[in-house]
Design a protein around this motif. Structure first.
Motif, mmCIF file in Angstrom:
data_model
loop_
_atom_site.group_PDB
_atom_site.id
_atom_site.type_symbol
_atom_site.label_atom_id
_atom_site.label_comp_id
_atom_site.label_asym_id
_atom_site.label_seq_id
_atom_site.Cartn_x
_atom_site.Cartn_y
_atom_site.Cartn_z
ATOM 1 N N LYS A 187 39.548 38.753 38.130
ATOM 2 C CA LYS A 187 40.669 39.043 39.046
ATOM 3 C C LYS A 187 41.505 37.802 39.320
ATOM 4 O O LYS A 187 42.738 37.850 39.270
ATOM 5 C CB LYS A 187 40.128 39.613 40.362
ATOM 6 C CG LYS A 187 39.427 40.957 40.241
ATOM 7 C CD LYS A 187 39.083 41.530 41.607
ATOM 8 C CE LYS A 187 38.075 40.703 42.361
ATOM 9 N NZ LYS A 187 36.738 40.668 41.719
ATOM 10 N N LYS A 233 44.860 36.644 49.029
ATOM 11 C CA LYS A 233 43.483 37.152 49.036
ATOM 12 C C LYS A 233 42.989 37.081 50.468
ATOM 13 O O LYS A 233 42.867 35.998 51.045
ATOM 14 C CB LYS A 233 42.570 36.344 48.110
ATOM 15 C CG LYS A 233 41.165 36.932 48.012
ATOM 16 C CD LYS A 233 40.364 36.320 46.879
ATOM 17 C CE LYS A 233 39.015 37.028 46.724
ATOM 18 N NZ LYS A 233 38.271 36.576 45.541
ATOM 19 N N GLU A 283 44.733 39.826 45.442
ATOM 20 C CA GLU A 283 43.453 39.850 44.748
ATOM 21 C C GLU A 283 42.392 40.408 45.686
ATOM 22 O O GLU A 283 42.202 39.891 46.794
ATOM 23 C CB GLU A 283 43.064 38.444 44.296
ATOM 24 C CG GLU A 283 41.701 38.384 43.618
ATOM 25 C CD GLU A 283 41.237 36.963 43.354
ATOM 26 O OE1 GLU A 283 40.021 36.777 43.171
ATOM 27 O OE2 GLU A 283 42.081 36.044 43.345
#
Length: 536
Positions: free
Chosen positions: A26, A48, A154
């Motif tokens: 990822k 993220k 992500e």
């Protein structure tokens, strides 16, 4: 290239990449997509919500209160998000990774919220407080969306893990809170893509399934026609379209892995050194449990004339080592105790006695001293431990975390050096009077230093009288090409042969170019949507 809108009509689009499991790539794929869309002229930002890693980078901002003179304090985010920011051509910000968990033991982590360390929490305590952190996550996402055309999110680990779903803030919990579309990413290098995708489908609720707009297959090697029946089966059973097969990217090893899991799986620097050439400089690194910022060694590993061996527990340090290097640690006393338990201190003493070099970085530097004290139990239970005894200094863990980004000149080597400090310990003692570096021109960072450190030139680290034992707190020191070349000439008589910064940039460009061939970027752009949290 996707059609551009005038700035007055732009609204940020957001697209999430969730994984069928951990380690499907990822971080790498988000970095590549960041660079690919940025090359098209879009303002792209990575995000993220929650990252667990002891590899971190210093940011330009922080939620912590400013210094007394009003200058902002630095923060920290996961190293993977810092690389993604570089791929976008944007400075790293705490809002790209608002929650960073830095493991200190198997069940305890330091919690960093938008760049500021809040304390150490058990896994159970953190799970109980996660939903309280969701507003901060959404605020950070909204801030990034306000300055970008596209935010690429992500996910963390496996997005379909139901036992974590109730308090989730980084996968479907975030997707549903902000009304985000998602792509499911798996990988096929080890097989099992079909089972992983269909298993995720079974675990997702109906509303969660509807958020998945398609699937991607990473690390594909072979004939796409042979995989076609598998892709058709996934689509037939889930309704998710196949958005593409991403071929194995051979240059991935040129980019630092996200965390120490890569070392455990043999993906780190110098793994598989059976092919090491006899004329290479051999750097040996004991594999300590809480190793941190091991990407400090990446520029050295990239040198053709250098071989790095990570030595697993239960194995003595090789006698043919030219250099033993002790990297950073998130639990320095605990890691030093582990080093003693392995008997590696005997190997290190023999190595130094026979003329070998010993280098310590951050936590590894603290290990070179006489004692390490942690009176308040910041990194574990309160106590102290004897150091390796090569530098006449003591270290005490405590106080505010020191976060400094540095761009300076080392007067001892006459080399420009950039890097950062990230630690809570303070070292003191006569051994520091023989510094490893002597820095000037700290580019306005004097507010980060204590008064005696704010003077120029500023001593950094220490070295033994012989110059064969050395270390300091500065991370990223070997990223500086001139200094790395100077240092390699000193310890091995061989200068650097690479431009490390250019190597990273060319790797990101190559990754973006491959994704442009393997995927329909316009189709991905069309799947991205404006999240509910910034709708007008």
């Amino acid at each position: 290239m996707t059609e551009k809108l005038s700035s007055s009509h732009r609204k940020a689009r957001v697209l999430m990449i969730q994984g069928t499991n951990s380690d499907v790539g990822k971080s790498l794929i988000v970095a590549g997509l960041c660079r690919a869309f940025a090359r098209q002229g879009w303002r792209v930002r990575p995000f993220k919500a929650q990252n667990m890693s002891n590899n971190a980078a210093v940011t330009i901002d922080s939620e912590a209160s400013p210094h007394p003179d009003g200058t902002p304090r630095r923060g920290e985010i996961g190293r993977a998000q810092a690389l993604q920011a570089k791929a976008c051509g944007a400075p790293p910000s705490v809002h790209m990774n608002p929650i960073l968990l830095k493991p200190q033991s198997d069940i305890n982590c330091q919690l960093v919220l938008r760049g500021r360390a809040l304390g150490t929490y058990s896994a159970a305590a953190y799970q109980a407080m996660k939903r309280e952190l969701l507003p901060a996550v959404l605020e950070s996402l909204q801030k990034l969306a306000g300055e970008a055309d596209l935010v690429l999110i992500e996910g963390a680990g496996c997005g379909a893990e139901q036992y974590l779903r109730a308090n989730d803030i980084s996968n479907m919990g975030l997707s549903e809170a902000a009304d985000l579309p998602a792509i499911l990413l798996g990988e096929d290098s080890r097989g099992g893509m079909t089972a992983a995708a269909l298993g995720a489908y079974q675990l997702f609720s109906d509303s969660e399934r509807s958020r998945i707009k398609g699937f991607l297959v990473n690390r594909f090697r072979g004939d796409p026609a042979i995989f076609a029946p598998a892709a058709e089966q996934i689509t037939r059973c889930t309704g998710w379209p196949n958005l593409g097969l991403i071929r194995w990217f051979n240059k991935a090893c040129s980019l630092a892995p996200e965390d120490s899991l890569a070392l455990d799986q043999g993906q780190g620097q110098g793994q598989g050194n059976a092919t090491r050439k006899t004329d290479q400089l051999h750097i040996v690194v004991p594999r300590l449990p809480r190793v941190a910022n091991f990407d400090d060694l990446e520029p050295l590993a990239a040198e053709p004339g250098v071989a790095i061996s990570w030595i697993p527990p239960g194995t003595p340090l090789p006698r043919d080592a030219d250099i033993v290097m002790l990297p950073g640690s998130k639990a320095t006393r605990s890691d030093l105790e582990f080093l003693y338990q392995q008997g590696w201190h005997h190997d290190i003493h023999a190595h130094v006695r026979h003329g070998g070099y010993l280098v310590g970085l951050c936590g590894g530097f603290q290990m070179l001293g006489q004692t390490i004290r942690d009176p308040h139990g910041i990194e574990g239970s309160p106590g102290e431990i004897a150091g390796l005894g090569y530098i006449d200094m003591a270290t005490e863990i405590g106080g505010d975390k020191k976060l400094i980004e540095l761009d300076s000149t080392d007067l001892l080597s006459d080399c420009r050096i950039s890097g950062y400090e990230m630690h809570m310990g303070r070292s003191f003692g006569p051994g520091l009077e023989n510094p490893w570096l002597l820095l000037k021109d700290a580019d306005g960072l004097a507010a980060e230093f204590t008064p005696e450190q704010g003077e120029s030139p500023r001593p950094e680290g220490a070295q033994s009288p012989s110059g064969r034992v050395m270390g300091g707190y500065l991370h990223g020191i070997f990223n500086s090409d001139d200094f790395r070349s100077h240092w390699l000439t000193k310890v091995a008589g061989q200068p650097s042969s690479i431009n490390y910064t250019a190597r990273i940039e060319s790797t990101l460009d190559a990754l973006a170019a491959q994704l442009e061939e393997d995927l329909d970027l316009n189709a991905l752009w069309q799947l991205a949507e404006e999240p509910a949290l910034i709708s007008k």
